[in-house]
Design a protein around this motif. Sequence first.
Motif, PDB file in Angstrom:
ATOM      1  N   GLN A 198       1.170  -1.151  -0.116  1.00  0.00           N
ATOM      2  CA  GLN A 198       0.158   0.182  -0.084  1.00  0.00           C
ATOM      3  C   GLN A 198       0.854   1.011  -0.150  1.00  0.00           C
ATOM      4  O   GLN A 198       0.600   2.163  -0.779  1.00  0.00           O
ATOM      5  N   LEU A 199       2.009   1.882   0.909  1.00  0.00           N
ATOM      6  CA  LEU A 199       2.971   2.157   0.991  1.00  0.00           C
ATOM      7  C   LEU A 199       3.461   2.761  -1.030  1.00  0.00           C
ATOM      8  O   LEU A 199       3.830   3.547  -1.011  1.00  0.00           O
ATOM      9  N   ARG A 200       3.444   1.519  -2.097  1.00  0.00           N
ATOM     10  CA  ARG A 200       4.147   1.832  -3.007  1.00  0.00           C
ATOM     11  C   ARG A 200       2.327   1.531  -3.765  1.00  0.00           C
ATOM     12  O   ARG A 200       3.272   1.603  -4.904  1.00  0.00           O
ATOM     13  N   ALA A 201       1.408   1.899  -4.201  1.00  0.00           N
ATOM     14  CA  ALA A 201       0.807   1.990  -4.317  1.00  0.00           C
ATOM     15  C   ALA A 201       0.471   3.198  -5.917  1.00  0.00           C
ATOM     16  O   ALA A 201      -0.014   2.345  -6.483  1.00  0.00           O
ATOM     17  N   SER A 202       1.290   4.066  -5.464  1.00  0.00           N
ATOM     18  CA  SER A 202       1.019   5.479  -6.746  1.00  0.00           C
ATOM     19  C   SER A 202       2.005   4.354  -7.286  1.00  0.00           C
ATOM     20  O   SER A 202       2.002   4.643  -8.798  1.00  0.00           O
ATOM     21  N   ASP A 203       3.397   3.761  -6.625  1.00  0.00           N
ATOM     22  CA  ASP A 203       4.787   3.421  -7.439  1.00  0.00           C
ATOM     23  C   ASP A 203       3.400   2.457  -8.794  1.00  0.00           C
ATOM     24  O   ASP A 203       3.938   2.287 -10.572  1.00  0.00           O
ATOM     25  N   PHE A 204       2.699   1.619  -8.387  1.00  0.00           N
ATOM     26  CA  PHE A 204       2.428   0.295  -8.722  1.00  0.00           C
ATOM     27  C   PHE A 204       1.530   0.879  -9.869  1.00  0.00           C
ATOM     28  O   PHE A 204       1.505   0.251 -11.083  1.00  0.00           O
ATOM     29  N   GLU A 205       0.482   1.735  -9.175  1.00  0.00           N
ATOM     30  CA  GLU A 205      -0.344   2.373 -10.429  1.00  0.00           C
ATOM     31  C   GLU A 205       0.518   3.289 -12.277  1.00  0.00           C
ATOM     32  O   GLU A 205       0.281   3.104 -12.741  1.00  0.00           O
ATOM     33  N   ALA A 206       1.698   3.732 -10.988  1.00  0.00           N
ATOM     34  CA  ALA A 206       2.926   4.803 -12.179  1.00  0.00           C
ATOM     35  C   ALA A 206       3.687   3.543 -13.158  1.00  0.00           C
ATOM     36  O   ALA A 206       3.040   3.712 -14.453  1.00  0.00           O
ATOM     37  N   ALA A 207       3.764   2.475 -12.918  1.00  0.00           N
ATOM     38  CA  ALA A 207       3.814   1.379 -13.759  1.00  0.00           C
ATOM     39  C   ALA A 207       2.639   0.393 -14.994  1.00  0.00           C
ATOM     40  O   ALA A 207       3.003  -0.747 -14.947  1.00  0.00           O
ATOM     41  N   GLY A 208       1.280   1.455 -14.314  1.00  0.00           N
ATOM     42  CA  GLY A 208       0.574   0.190 -14.969  1.00  0.00           C
ATOM     43  C   GLY A 208      -0.483  -0.856 -14.013  1.00  0.00           C
ATOM     44  O   GLY A 208      -1.241  -1.691 -15.082  1.00  0.00           O
ATOM     45  N   ALA A 209       0.496  -1.004 -13.148  1.00  0.00           N
ATOM     46  CA  ALA A 209      -0.221  -2.115 -12.258  1.00  0.00           C
ATOM     47  C   ALA A 209      -0.661  -2.485 -11.408  1.00  0.00           C
ATOM     48  O   ALA A 209      -1.627  -1.378 -10.638  1.00  0.00           O
ATOM     49  N   LYS A 210      -2.098  -2.914 -10.929  1.00  0.00           N
ATOM     50  CA  LYS A 210      -3.000  -3.304 -10.599  1.00  0.00           C
ATOM     51  C   LYS A 210      -2.594  -4.544  -9.997  1.00  0.00           C
ATOM     52  O   LYS A 210      -2.841  -4.969  -9.797  1.00  0.00           O
ATOM     53  N   LEU A 211      -3.149  -3.930  -8.505  1.00  0.00           N
ATOM     54  CA  LEU A 211      -2.675  -4.718  -7.057  1.00  0.00           C
ATOM     55  C   LEU A 211      -3.971  -5.441  -6.735  1.00  0.00           C
ATOM     56  O   LEU A 211      -5.117  -4.278  -6.576  1.00  0.00           O
ATOM     57  N   VAL A 212      -4.061  -6.970  -6.284  1.00  0.00           N
ATOM     58  CA  VAL A 212      -4.845  -7.622  -5.698  1.00  0.00           C
ATOM     59  C   VAL A 212      -4.585  -8.959  -4.949  1.00  0.00           C
ATOM     60  O   VAL A 212      -3.043  -9.354  -5.191  1.00  0.00           O
ATOM     61  N   ALA A 213      -5.232  -9.142  -3.671  1.00  0.00           N
ATOM     62  CA  ALA A 213      -4.537  -9.715  -2.739  1.00  0.00           C
ATOM     63  C   ALA A 213      -5.805 -10.564  -3.219  1.00  0.00           C
ATOM     64  O   ALA A 213      -6.901 -10.985  -2.814  1.00  0.00           O
ATOM     65  N   VAL A 230       3.309 -10.904 -11.435  1.00  0.00           N
ATOM     66  CA  VAL A 230       2.897 -10.386 -12.178  1.00  0.00           C
ATOM     67  C   VAL A 230       2.572 -11.265 -13.388  1.00  0.00           C
ATOM     68  O   VAL A 230       3.227 -12.121 -14.029  1.00  0.00           O
ATOM     69  N   ILE A 231       0.862 -10.854 -13.893  1.00  0.00           N
ATOM     70  CA  ILE A 231       0.492 -11.010 -15.257  1.00  0.00           C
ATOM     71  C   ILE A 231       0.491  -9.858 -15.696  1.00  0.00           C
ATOM     72  O   ILE A 231      -0.087  -8.915 -15.790  1.00  0.00           O
ATOM     73  N   GLU A 232       0.437 -10.440 -17.394  1.00  0.00           N
ATOM     74  CA  GLU A 232       0.309  -9.508 -18.396  1.00  0.00           C
ATOM     75  C   GLU A 232      -0.367  -9.962 -19.789  1.00  0.00           C
ATOM     76  O   GLU A 232       0.233 -10.865 -19.262  1.00  0.00           O
ATOM     77  N   GLY A 233      -1.272  -9.858 -19.862  1.00  0.00           N
ATOM     78  CA  GLY A 233      -2.284 -10.650 -20.830  1.00  0.00           C
ATOM     79  C   GLY A 233      -2.531 -12.133 -20.544  1.00  0.00           C
ATOM     80  O   GLY A 233      -2.473 -12.556 -21.813  1.00  0.00           O
ATOM     81  N   GLY A 234      -2.806 -12.048 -19.498  1.00  0.00           N
ATOM     82  CA  GLY A 234      -2.962 -13.634 -19.084  1.00  0.00           C
ATOM     83  C   GLY A 234      -2.277 -14.544 -18.786  1.00  0.00           C
ATOM     84  O   GLY A 234      -2.528 -15.650 -18.309  1.00  0.00           O
ATOM     85  N   ALA A 235      -0.965 -13.709 -19.319  1.00  0.00           N
ATOM     86  CA  ALA A 235       0.284 -14.949 -18.601  1.00  0.00           C
ATOM     87  C   ALA A 235       0.709 -14.271 -17.808  1.00  0.00           C
ATOM     88  O   ALA A 235       1.031 -13.474 -17.655  1.00  0.00           O
ATOM     89  N   VAL A 236       1.692 -15.275 -16.931  1.00  0.00           N
ATOM     90  CA  VAL A 236       2.565 -14.778 -15.547  1.00  0.00           C
ATOM     91  C   VAL A 236       3.647 -14.424 -15.951  1.00  0.00           C
ATOM     92  O   VAL A 236       4.438 -15.332 -16.480  1.00  0.00           O
ATOM     93  N   ASP A 286      10.040  -3.250  -4.233  1.00  0.00           N
ATOM     94  CA  ASP A 286      11.164  -2.958  -4.931  1.00  0.00           C
ATOM     95  C   ASP A 286      11.431  -3.617  -6.294  1.00  0.00           C
ATOM     96  O   ASP A 286      11.928  -3.146  -7.546  1.00  0.00           O
ATOM     97  N   ASP A 287      11.445  -5.099  -5.670  1.00  0.00           N
ATOM     98  CA  ASP A 287      11.830  -6.487  -6.947  1.00  0.00           C
ATOM     99  C   ASP A 287      10.411  -6.363  -7.204  1.00  0.00           C
ATOM    100  O   ASP A 287      10.821  -7.263  -8.784  1.00  0.00           O
ATOM    101  N   VAL A 288       8.798  -6.702  -7.072  1.00  0.00           N
ATOM    102  CA  VAL A 288       7.502  -6.392  -7.721  1.00  0.00           C
ATOM    103  C   VAL A 288       7.825  -5.335  -8.892  1.00  0.00           C
ATOM    104  O   VAL A 288       7.856  -5.492 -10.203  1.00  0.00           O
ATOM    105  N   LEU A 289       8.936  -4.082  -8.237  1.00  0.00           N
ATOM    106  CA  LEU A 289       8.258  -2.790  -9.465  1.00  0.00           C
ATOM    107  C   LEU A 289       9.245  -2.851 -10.387  1.00  0.00           C
ATOM    108  O   LEU A 289       9.273  -3.044 -11.426  1.00  0.00           O
ATOM    109  N   ALA A 290      10.661  -3.674 -10.584  1.00  0.00           N
ATOM    110  CA  ALA A 290      11.524  -4.001 -10.906  1.00  0.00           C
ATOM    111  C   ALA A 290      11.498  -4.830 -11.655  1.00  0.00           C
ATOM    112  O   ALA A 290      10.719  -4.678 -13.563  1.00  0.00           O
ATOM    113  N   ALA A 291      10.831  -5.945 -11.733  1.00  0.00           N
ATOM    114  CA  ALA A 291       9.354  -7.151 -12.193  1.00  0.00           C
ATOM    115  C   ALA A 291       8.143  -6.941 -13.278  1.00  0.00           C
ATOM    116  O   ALA A 291       8.898  -6.787 -14.705  1.00  0.00           O
TER     117      ALA A 291
END
Length: 112
Positions: free
Chosen positions: A8-23, A83-89, A105-110
């Motif tokens: 959550q603390l990095r949610a804006s960074d994930f959004e900027a990378a075009g990612a959606k977080l879901v747990a 990290v799933i993109e276009g239905g693929a891991v 940071d590792d997730v954002l790098a990926a």
Amino acid sequence: MSELHGLQLRASDFEAAGAKLVAVSVDSVELNRGVVEKVGLSFPVLSDPDLVAIDAFGLRHAKGNPFAEPPISGDIARPAVYVIEGGAVKWRDLTDSYRVRVDPDDVLAALR
């Protein structure tokens, strides 16, 4: 819960990378709602008490909850981030220990 807070603390960074977080959790909708409210999450925590999605990703940790009493199995999910993109891991981080969690940071790098 601290892992969710860290994301959550990095949610804006994930959004900027075009990612959606879901747990996803084995916990009930009510319990997950409480976590979302308590931690102040801007992303959903989905409930999977029958471990359907958890099993689909091979993440079941049998008897991982030592406090569970019958009829609850005590099975939970291993900590994992995908990290799933276009239905693929495209990337994943798995662990056998609930004490070891991924660094955002590792997730954002990926994602890059």
